[in-house]
Write an enzyme that holds these catalytic residues in place. Structure first.
Site, PDB file in Angstrom:
ATOM      1  N   GLU A 170      -4.717   3.486   6.298  1.00  0.00           N
ATOM      2  CA  GLU A 170      -4.532   3.146   4.892  1.00  0.00           C
ATOM      3  C   GLU A 170      -5.175   4.241   4.040  1.00  0.00           C
ATOM      4  O   GLU A 170      -4.686   4.585   2.973  1.00  0.00           O
ATOM      5  CB  GLU A 170      -5.196   1.785   4.637  1.00  0.00           C
ATOM      6  CG  GLU A 170      -4.717   1.077   3.409  1.00  0.00           C
ATOM      7  CD  GLU A 170      -5.707   1.201   2.273  1.00  0.00           C
ATOM      8  OE1 GLU A 170      -5.371   0.788   1.177  1.00  0.00           O
ATOM      9  OE2 GLU A 170      -6.801   1.737   2.485  1.00  0.00           O
ATOM     10  N   ARG A 219       0.832  -1.215   0.000  1.00  0.00           N
ATOM     11  CA  ARG A 219       0.000   0.000   0.000  1.00  0.00           C
ATOM     12  C   ARG A 219       0.869   1.269   0.000  1.00  0.00           C
ATOM     13  O   ARG A 219       0.555   2.254   0.666  1.00  0.00           O
ATOM     14  CB  ARG A 219      -0.929   0.040   1.217  1.00  0.00           C
ATOM     15  CG  ARG A 219      -1.963  -1.052   1.253  1.00  0.00           C
ATOM     16  CD  ARG A 219      -2.955  -0.914   0.104  1.00  0.00           C
ATOM     17  NE  ARG A 219      -4.106  -1.788   0.292  1.00  0.00           N
ATOM     18  CZ  ARG A 219      -4.140  -3.065  -0.063  1.00  0.00           C
ATOM     19  NH1 ARG A 219      -3.094  -3.628  -0.642  1.00  0.00           N
ATOM     20  NH2 ARG A 219      -5.227  -3.782   0.136  1.00  0.00           N
ATOM     21  N   SER A 244     -10.676  -0.659   3.402  1.00  0.00           N
ATOM     22  CA  SER A 244      -9.906  -0.834   4.638  1.00  0.00           C
ATOM     23  C   SER A 244      -9.443   0.522   5.148  1.00  0.00           C
ATOM     24  O   SER A 244      -8.817   1.275   4.402  1.00  0.00           O
ATOM     25  CB  SER A 244      -8.663  -1.683   4.379  1.00  0.00           C
ATOM     26  OG  SER A 244      -9.025  -2.941   3.874  1.00  0.00           O
TER      27      SER A 244
HETATM   28  N1  EPU Z   1     -10.712 -10.597  10.267  1.00  0.00           N
HETATM   29  C1  EPU Z   1     -11.481 -10.699  11.408  1.00  0.00           C
HETATM   30  N2  EPU Z   1     -12.516  -9.840  11.588  1.00  0.00           N
HETATM   31  C2  EPU Z   1     -12.815  -8.870  10.695  1.00  0.00           C
HETATM   32  C3  EPU Z   1     -12.030  -8.747   9.525  1.00  0.00           C
HETATM   33  C4  EPU Z   1     -10.984  -9.629   9.336  1.00  0.00           C
HETATM   34  O1  EPU Z   1     -11.239 -11.570  12.242  1.00  0.00           O
HETATM   35  O2  EPU Z   1     -13.757  -8.120  10.934  1.00  0.00           O
HETATM   36  C5  EPU Z   1      -9.577 -11.532  10.059  1.00  0.00           C
HETATM   37  C6  EPU Z   1      -9.958 -12.930   9.628  1.00  0.00           C
HETATM   38  O3  EPU Z   1      -9.057 -13.808  10.239  1.00  0.00           O
HETATM   39  C7  EPU Z   1      -9.699 -12.923   8.132  1.00  0.00           C
HETATM   40  C8  EPU Z   1      -8.504 -12.020   8.039  1.00  0.00           C
HETATM   41  O4  EPU Z   1      -8.719 -11.034   9.057  1.00  0.00           O
HETATM   42  O5  EPU Z   1      -9.400 -14.207   7.659  1.00  0.00           O
HETATM   43  C9  EPU Z   1      -8.346 -11.346   6.693  1.00  0.00           C
HETATM   44  O6  EPU Z   1      -9.545 -10.681   6.369  1.00  0.00           O
HETATM   45  P1  EPU Z   1      -9.903 -10.296   4.846  1.00  0.00           P
HETATM   46  O7  EPU Z   1      -9.687 -11.450   3.958  1.00  0.00           O
HETATM   47  O8  EPU Z   1     -11.239  -9.650   4.838  1.00  0.00           O
HETATM   48  O9  EPU Z   1      -8.780  -9.260   4.446  1.00  0.00           O
HETATM   49  P2  EPU Z   1      -8.160  -8.004   5.225  1.00  0.00           P
HETATM   50  O10 EPU Z   1      -6.787  -8.372   5.687  1.00  0.00           O
HETATM   51  O11 EPU Z   1      -9.090  -7.465   6.229  1.00  0.00           O
HETATM   52  C10 EPU Z   1      -6.970  -7.108   3.062  1.00  0.00           C
HETATM   53  C11 EPU Z   1      -6.899  -5.819   2.293  1.00  0.00           C
HETATM   54  C12 EPU Z   1      -8.165  -5.624   1.483  1.00  0.00           C
HETATM   55  C13 EPU Z   1      -8.297  -6.788   0.509  1.00  0.00           C
HETATM   56  C14 EPU Z   1      -8.325  -8.096   1.321  1.00  0.00           C
HETATM   57  C15 EPU Z   1      -8.317  -9.317   0.437  1.00  0.00           C
HETATM   58  C16 EPU Z   1      -5.485  -4.309   3.575  1.00  0.00           C
HETATM   59  C17 EPU Z   1      -5.420  -3.089   4.414  1.00  0.00           C
HETATM   60  N3  EPU Z   1      -6.692  -4.698   3.196  1.00  0.00           N
HETATM   61  O12 EPU Z   1      -8.034  -6.967   4.004  1.00  0.00           O
HETATM   62  O13 EPU Z   1      -8.035  -4.425   0.732  1.00  0.00           O
HETATM   63  O14 EPU Z   1      -9.468  -6.680  -0.276  1.00  0.00           O
HETATM   64  O15 EPU Z   1      -7.155  -8.188   2.164  1.00  0.00           O
HETATM   65  O16 EPU Z   1      -7.054  -9.462  -0.153  1.00  0.00           O
HETATM   66  O17 EPU Z   1      -4.448  -4.882   3.255  1.00  0.00           O
HETATM   67  C18 EPU Z   1      -8.468  -2.080   0.848  1.00  0.00           C
HETATM   68  O18 EPU Z   1      -7.250  -1.918   0.802  1.00  0.00           O
HETATM   69  O19 EPU Z   1      -9.265  -1.105   0.920  1.00  0.00           O
HETATM   70  C19 EPU Z   1      -8.996  -3.428   0.848  1.00  0.00           C
HETATM   71  C20 EPU Z   1     -10.300  -3.673   0.964  1.00  0.00           C
END
Ligand code: EPU
Length: 350
Positions: free
Chosen positions: A346, A166, A247
């Protein structure tokens, strides 16, 4: 190109924050942008210029005392072709997901994992957008950008963009002098199943759920796009309905010791590998553990944490930028207190 005065930015940011811009104009051609940069009168009246794409990664916490320039350069062109690849130049004002949709329809591989990310093509390199195992840097060849002081176009190779998680040169002081006008992406012609990236667990499961009768060796970029869209639609609020900017925080990278300490108290703590000494802990998990999922800033505020994804802050209607900021600060403090981990935003805060 006409400059409008005292314009509400509410329709121009996905958080739907009602901040005002002193001046506002739209540029649809490179020459228009050059003209506006050169105009003596503009320089005197609006020494500060703010370039806006689709406003999907910004939180306005106050009015913008300057000229907001909405980027509307359009066009897609194949500029190079080999037996297996295409280099496609896409103008900064194109919608990112339309570009992805178009690539998938043409059977050009490489963008499908980045389906449905809100925003413009020109904003994509700034934060090196990423999702489901792919980042923009995996497909980017170069970025064309205009120097604000001279109006000259300069090409930044992928290396010169100095991409990180990012992050890119365009977020740092040296890069802020440039306005991105187009990007060149290298896409794969007629991709095979070996070109797909389905390493992200949730994505693989979604493809199987959506296409139970399709064999894994028959998956295509269209299957991947469908699964990415379904996953995002299930978890992430549609900004046309609920104001948000995806995010709000980055997933923090922490030393292995920190993760081991956290695991002592929370054996279920998730993580993603980074290298031998560090892991990434999903910020969404920590925020949820702190009890924030679905919570509002207070009983009367429209500033809240999304109920399906705790990493996303939302505006349920009339929240101000300051309220969203206040909520984010409270979240940051509670994660810091409970986990000893500092969250970085972010979203760009202005
Ligand atoms: N999780 C929770 N509770 C929540 C959200 C997440 O426990 O409310 C945990 C779970 O263990 C889940 C893990 O976090 O398995 C990962 O969650 P998710 O797959 O939703 O991805 P993220 O890490 O929250 C990142 C990116 C997203 C992108 C997704 C999928 C960042 C800051 N965000 O989110 O990007 O779509 O992975 O690759 O790296 C964005 O940048 O705006 C964005 C949406």
């Amino acid at each position: 190109m006409e400059i409008q005065r005292n314009i509400s930015l509410q329709p121009y940011n996905t958080f739907a924050i009602d901040a005002k811009a002193d001046g506002f104009c739209t540029v649809s051609a490179v020459e228009e942008l050059q003209n506006i940069l050169a105009q003596e009168q503009r320089r005197r009246e609006f020494p500060f210029m703010f370039i806006l794409g689709e406003g999907s990664n910004i939180l306005f916490t106050k009015d913008v005392g300057g000229l907001v320039v909405k980027m509307a350069l359009r066009g897609t062109m194949i500029i190079r072709e080999t037996a297996t690849t295409l280099d496609v130049e896409i103008a900064a004002g194109e919608n990112w997901d339309s570009a992805v949709q178009n690539a998938v329809a043409e059977n050009w591989g490489g963008l499908e994992n980045l389906s449905l990310i809100p925003g413009s093509v020109g904003a994509a390199p700034v934060q090196n957008i990423g999702a489901y195992g792919i980042e923009l840097q995996n497909v980017l060849v170069c970025v064309q950008a205009m120097e604000r002081s001279t109006g000259e176009i300069r090409i930044f190779s992928k290396e010169e963009c100095s991409f990180g998680y990012r992050d890119s040169i365009f977020k740092r002081e040296e890069g802020k002098e440039y306005i991105i006008t187009s990007v060149v992406l290298r896409l794969r012609k007629n991709p095979t199943v070996h070109d797909l990236n389905t390493s992200y667990g949730a994505l693989r499961q979604e493809i199987v759920r959506l296409f139970p009768s399709v064999k894994a060796e028959e998956y295509t970029i269209a299957h991947v796009r469908a699964a990415v869209c379904a996953t995002r639609q299930a978890k992430l609020p549609n900004p046309a309905i609920i104001g948000n900017a995806g995010s709000f925080f980055k997933n923090p990278t922490v030393p292995l010791e920190t993760y081991t300490r956290i695991k002592g108290t929370y054996p279920q703590a998730p993580s993603f590998p980074v290298n031998a000494e560090a892991v990434k802990i999903p910020a969404g998990w920590m925020i949820e553990e702190c009890g924030w999922r679905g919570k509002h800033l207070n009983a009367t505020s429209d500033a809240a944490v999304h109920d399906k994804q705790a990493l996303v802050l939302v505006n349920h209607g009339k929240a101000s930028g300051a309220e969203i900021l206040e909520l984010s600060q409270q979240i940051r403090a509670s994660v810091e207190e409970r986990f000893g981990v500092t969250l970085e935003t972010e979203v760009n805060i202005r």
